[in-house]
Design a protein around this motif. Structure first.
Motif: not given
Length: 70
Positions: A25-31, A49-62
């Protein structure tokens, strides 16, 4: 703790809704961005040549959220 050498974690919105970790239930993330490698591209040494994705990593449980596109 700073993950991936980035700034402090931030609250994020996706499509106008607050992103909340489903695990803790954390609401803080690294991007960060991550490349989506495929075996065919890797075999031919074309990983760039592969695509990229945006990742958001939870700062508490990763826990990691992966998003394609904008």
């Amino acid at each position: 703790m700073k993950l991936f050498g980035k700034k402090e974690p931030q609250p994020l919105q996706v499509k106008g809704k607050q992103l909340t970790c489903p695990i803790c239930d954390n609401q803080l993330f690294w991007s960060r961005q991550a490349q989506l490698n495929t075996s065919v591209a890797t075999f031919f040494k074309l990983d760039w040549a592969n695509r990229s994705a945006m990742c958001f990593v939870c700062s508490e449980c990763t826990y990691i959220f992966w998003f394609l596109g904008e």
